[in-house]
Design a protein around this motif. Sequence first.
Motif, mmCIF file in Angstrom:
data_model
loop_
_atom_site.group_PDB
_atom_site.id
_atom_site.type_symbol
_atom_site.label_atom_id
_atom_site.label_comp_id
_atom_site.label_asym_id
_atom_site.label_seq_id
_atom_site.Cartn_x
_atom_site.Cartn_y
_atom_site.Cartn_z
ATOM 1 N N GLU A 509 -8.784 50.802 8.103
ATOM 2 C CA GLU A 509 -8.241 49.884 7.094
ATOM 3 C C GLU A 509 -9.360 49.257 6.277
ATOM 4 O OE1 GLU A 509 -5.242 48.214 4.945
ATOM 5 O OE2 GLU A 509 -5.067 49.686 6.580
ATOM 6 N N ILE A 510 -10.466 48.895 6.928
ATOM 7 C CA ILE A 510 -11.619 48.334 6.203
ATOM 8 C C ILE A 510 -12.153 49.342 5.192
ATOM 9 C CG2 ILE A 510 -14.021 47.595 6.466
ATOM 10 C CD1 ILE A 510 -13.164 46.362 9.179
ATOM 11 N N TYR A 511 -12.295 50.593 5.645
ATOM 12 C CA TYR A 511 -12.797 51.654 4.756
ATOM 13 C C TYR A 511 -11.864 51.841 3.562
ATOM 14 C CZ TYR A 511 -14.661 56.177 3.284
ATOM 15 O OH TYR A 511 -15.217 57.189 2.557
ATOM 16 N N ALA A 512 -10.541 51.837 3.856
ATOM 17 C CA ALA A 512 -9.566 52.047 2.784
ATOM 18 C C ALA A 512 -9.630 50.929 1.756
ATOM 19 C CB ALA A 512 -8.165 52.153 3.380
ATOM 20 N N ARG A 513 -9.830 49.705 2.203
ATOM 21 C CA ARG A 513 -9.845 48.572 1.274
ATOM 22 C C ARG A 513 -11.123 48.553 0.430
ATOM 23 N NH1 ARG A 513 -6.846 43.423 4.183
ATOM 24 N NH2 ARG A 513 -5.098 44.622 5.051
ATOM 25 N N ILE A 514 -12.211 49.063 1.009
ATOM 26 C CA ILE A 514 -13.477 49.058 0.263
ATOM 27 C C ILE A 514 -13.557 50.249 -0.686
ATOM 28 C CG2 ILE A 514 -15.984 49.281 0.467
ATOM 29 C CD1 ILE A 514 -15.809 47.749 3.096
ATOM 30 N N PHE A 515 -13.194 51.423 -0.185
ATOM 31 C CA PHE A 515 -13.408 52.647 -0.958
ATOM 32 C C PHE A 515 -12.120 53.247 -1.522
ATOM 33 C CE2 PHE A 515 -16.915 52.441 2.134
ATOM 34 C CZ PHE A 515 -17.984 52.380 1.253
ATOM 35 N N GLY A 516 -10.967 52.660 -1.159
ATOM 36 C CA GLY A 516 -9.715 53.135 -1.725
ATOM 37 C C GLY A 516 -9.198 54.417 -1.118
ATOM 38 N N GLY A 517 -9.649 54.797 0.035
ATOM 39 C CA GLY A 517 -9.183 56.001 0.705
ATOM 40 C C GLY A 517 -9.698 56.038 2.115
ATOM 41 N N ARG A 518 -9.301 57.027 2.888
ATOM 42 C CA ARG A 518 -9.710 57.110 4.289
ATOM 43 C C ARG A 518 -10.614 58.313 4.486
ATOM 44 N NH1 ARG A 518 -6.863 53.335 6.929
ATOM 45 N NH2 ARG A 518 -4.832 52.759 6.115
#
Length: 518
Positions: A509-518
């Motif tokens: 979730e942290i990665y998705a919020r920072i970079f917009g994807g997983r």
Amino acid sequence: MCSVPWLVDYAPAILQWLGSVPGLKQVSEGVIRQTFFGQFVGGDSIPACFPLLERLRREKKGALFSYSVEVDASGSSASSGSSDSAATLSSSSSHKQIVEELLDSIDRAADFEDGMAAGTGGAKSVDSGRRTWIAVKMSGMVPDSQSLLHFSAYLTRSQSQTPLKPPVAFPGCPRASDMDIILSSKAKARDRSPMTERDVQDVRELYEDLVRIGRKAQERGVKLIIDSEYSWYQPAVDSLSLALMRQFNRPQPAPSFFSTPKPTSALVEQPLIYGTFQAYLRRNPEYLARSLKDAKAGGYGIGIKLVRGAYHPQETAAHPSSSTSSSSSPSSSPSPSPPPSHAATSLSISPDPLPPVWATKPETDKCFDDAARVLVSALREDIAQAQGAPRLAVMFATHNRESCEVVLERMVEEGLAVREREGEKGKEAFRVGDEVARRVTLGQLYGMNDELTDSLVDKIKSSSPMLVKYIPYGELSQVMPYLSRRAVENKSVLGGGQAAAERRRAWGEIYARIFGGR
């Protein structure tokens, strides 16, 4: 941190030491507030929890609030106005503050539900989602918890004089009528031995306070869940819970044309009062069967919160003949250090040679799943026979995915749910009608196993929330005993890769919020 067994085992001692050192106390409390408190506690008060309540409702989840001031194994508790988490509830006002807090929490829960109903056109039935409930823990509501222990000892002695056949393991099968001799003014002191007159007075006053709370809940349309306690308190808690069910779990008479209507938020959905049935207690199958039978014979409804159990290490340590080896623990991790020696010699009142709890976790798992099957079948019978208000309702409180599947599969077998396939991939779903949704709830702790909670919300289709999160609240100093116990007792939940899975979800979730994807 909660997935490191030795750290969890020694956490209470570490926290106690940090709290005794000036400077470190403030630092440690600040760290705890931003970590454990923020993860497992809803807030310092119910109003502070309202944003959380609104978010949960948007996610189709209900809430069970618990004012988490609790008695520990030695009989002490965090006191409401004290900064010391080991302070005892010995003053004449502390336990009354808890009673007033519970009364206030009922009003606030009802006000929240009224606001939610107003936003949906004013509907105030259970189908609009009145799923903000209140938990009650009795051991903090008496001046001295020894009164409950002595009441339990009296009940245990009484049962030994007229034993059930076949015999039932401690804490036996208390009944709603057990309270009658305590409430009777004609009973002599020797009839209640080993209770003192002060004990009798305290238990009577506790019952009066519980009746006040029950009446408030009835007026405001808020359900009450009586929490479980240590086994040496449980006979007293059982008899009080059943007496409350006998009084309040009955349909309310419809107001007549000439009567003055009472101010109420909603029609009370029955049953109003739930008791907690612990699957880790060896007596659970017999106690469950007796309680269902007594409720039917007595003409009152019964609410059941089925749990595995919260105090296994303390129970095995307190029983004189038990071992504290890892094989006795409900988790695969080593058991924490036993309670102080005085607890082991003075608190256990069990006359049985074996501890009151099952020795292994698989035994507890089987007891829970067997009870779940029995209850789903009983629910089907109640729906078939019901004329008016439900006589039986159940909350299945578990973090065990297999047990949740047992409940859902049994509901399909009994015709209480319909299995469906949704979407192109044929994702499994369970459709539940209103009549069943009124009676069935699944519960998990706030801050624990959100992946399981979300998956159940996603697959269960119903008009009202069937998933409820147990949300403790209170000032940091008050909830420290709860946080310490929660970490210890849930090692099994965090084991088996669960903690690692939670970490992966968080980092994803942290990665998705920072970079917009997983």
